[in-house]
Design a protein around this motif. Structure first.
Motif, PDB file in Angstrom:
ATOM      1  N   ALA A  37       0.818  -1.226   0.000  1.00 57.38           N
ATOM      2  CA  ALA A  37       0.000   0.000   0.000  1.00 57.38           C
ATOM      3  C   ALA A  37       0.847   1.269   0.000  1.00 57.38           C
ATOM      4  CB  ALA A  37      -0.967  -0.019   1.183  1.00 57.38           C
ATOM      5  N   CYS A  39       0.984   3.848  -1.893  1.00 58.42           N
ATOM      6  CA  CYS A  39       0.353   5.155  -2.157  1.00 58.42           C
ATOM      7  C   CYS A  39      -0.639   5.554  -1.082  1.00 58.42           C
ATOM      8  CB  CYS A  39      -0.316   5.156  -3.528  1.00 58.42           C
ATOM      9  SG  CYS A  39      -1.865   4.234  -3.608  1.00 58.42           S
ATOM     10  N   GLY A  41      -3.552   4.314  -0.497  1.00 59.13           N
ATOM     11  CA  GLY A  41      -4.955   4.063  -0.816  1.00 59.13           C
ATOM     12  C   GLY A  41      -5.545   4.962  -1.877  1.00 59.13           C
ATOM     13  N   ALA A  43      -5.211   4.503  -5.090  1.00 60.20           N
ATOM     14  CA  ALA A  43      -5.356   3.721  -6.328  1.00 60.20           C
ATOM     15  C   ALA A  43      -4.363   4.160  -7.401  1.00 60.20           C
ATOM     16  CB  ALA A  43      -6.792   3.788  -6.851  1.00 60.20           C
ATOM     17  N   THR A  44      -3.115   4.344  -6.995  1.00 61.70           N
ATOM     18  CA  THR A  44      -2.106   4.735  -7.978  1.00 61.70           C
ATOM     19  C   THR A  44      -0.889   3.811  -7.994  1.00 61.70           C
ATOM     20  OG1 THR A  44      -1.185   6.299  -6.372  1.00 61.70           O
ATOM     21  CG2 THR A  44      -2.711   7.187  -8.003  1.00 61.70           C
ATOM     22  N   CYS A  45      -0.672   3.004  -6.936  1.00 66.88           N
ATOM     23  CA  CYS A  45       0.597   2.263  -6.870  1.00 66.88           C
ATOM     24  C   CYS A  45       0.483   0.792  -7.265  1.00 66.88           C
ATOM     25  CB  CYS A  45       1.198   2.369  -5.469  1.00 66.88           C
ATOM     26  SG  CYS A  45       0.304   1.440  -4.207  1.00 66.88           S
ATOM     27  N   GLY A  46      -0.646   0.190  -7.036  1.00 62.59           N
ATOM     28  CA  GLY A  46      -0.830  -1.225  -7.359  1.00 62.59           C
ATOM     29  C   GLY A  46      -0.192  -2.184  -6.368  1.00 62.59           C
ATOM     30  N   CYS A  48      -1.245  -3.062  -3.502  1.00 64.44           N
ATOM     31  CA  CYS A  48      -2.230  -3.692  -2.603  1.00 64.44           C
ATOM     32  C   CYS A  48      -3.034  -4.721  -3.400  1.00 64.44           C
ATOM     33  CB  CYS A  48      -3.143  -2.649  -1.980  1.00 64.44           C
ATOM     34  SG  CYS A  48      -4.178  -1.794  -3.192  1.00 64.44           S
ATOM     35  N   LEU A  84      -7.684  -4.119  -6.377  1.00 63.54           N
ATOM     36  CA  LEU A  84      -6.847  -3.348  -5.469  1.00 63.54           C
ATOM     37  C   LEU A  84      -7.541  -3.331  -4.105  1.00 63.54           C
ATOM     38  CD1 LEU A  84      -5.965  -0.281  -7.730  1.00 63.54           C
ATOM     39  CD2 LEU A  84      -4.580  -2.328  -7.315  1.00 63.54           C
ATOM     40  N   CYS A  86      -7.270  -1.459  -1.702  1.00 67.02           N
ATOM     41  CA  CYS A  86      -7.672  -0.125  -1.234  1.00 67.02           C
ATOM     42  C   CYS A  86      -8.986   0.336  -1.842  1.00 67.02           C
ATOM     43  CB  CYS A  86      -6.572   0.899  -1.490  1.00 67.02           C
ATOM     44  SG  CYS A  86      -6.284   1.273  -3.235  1.00 67.02           S
TER      45      CYS A  86
HETATM   46 FE1  FES Z   1      -1.840   2.007  -3.705  1.00 61.56          FE
HETATM   47 FE2  FES Z   1      -4.010   0.513  -3.343  1.00 61.56          FE
HETATM   48  S1  FES Z   1      -2.695   1.291  -1.843  1.00 61.56           S
HETATM   49  S2  FES Z   1      -3.175   1.213  -5.198  1.00 61.56           S
END
Ligand code: FES
Length: 106
Positions: A37, A39, A41, A43-46, A48, A84, A86
């Motif tokens: 996780a 980023c 939460g 929804a930018t890093c992937g 999670c 994801l 998050c």
């Molecule tokens: Fe980064 Fe879900 S915490 S995409």
């Protein structure tokens, strides 16, 4: 309510969660470090990424475009039930949810 996250070493972590929490927040609050996780939460890093047990896949909301795009870039195999964590809000009907955490998140 309860959810279970299975890590790549085949350990099933069953945790108590509050309805309305995201799966990512619940996992990190319970020390499940395999959910990176990075980023936080947004929804930018992937990092999670989880594979949802197919039994529950139809109970989850549809993917939106952003989540879909991020899932295209995850390191581990993208499967039909990839999500994801998050973006998975733990509604009451998801009590008993089971997901698998891929070995690689980045
Ligand atoms: Fe980064 Fe879900 S915490 S995409």
């Amino acid at each position: 309510m309860k959810v279970t996250l299975e890590t790549s070493d085949s350990i099933a972590h069953s945790i108590e969660v509050d309805p309305g929490q995201t799966l990512m927040a619940a996992a990190t609050a319970n020390g499940i470090s395999e959910i990176v996780a990075e980023c936080g939460g947004t929804a930018t890093c992937g990092t999670c990424h989880v594979w949802v047990d197919p039994t529950f896949a139809n109970l989850l909301p549809e993917l939106d475009e952003r989540e879909d795009d991020v899932l295209d870039g995850v390191i581990a195999e993208r499967r039909p039930t990839s999500r994801l964590a998050c973006q998975v809000v733990l509604a009451a009907e998801l009590d008993g949810l089971v997901v698998e955490i891929p070995e690689e998140q980045w």
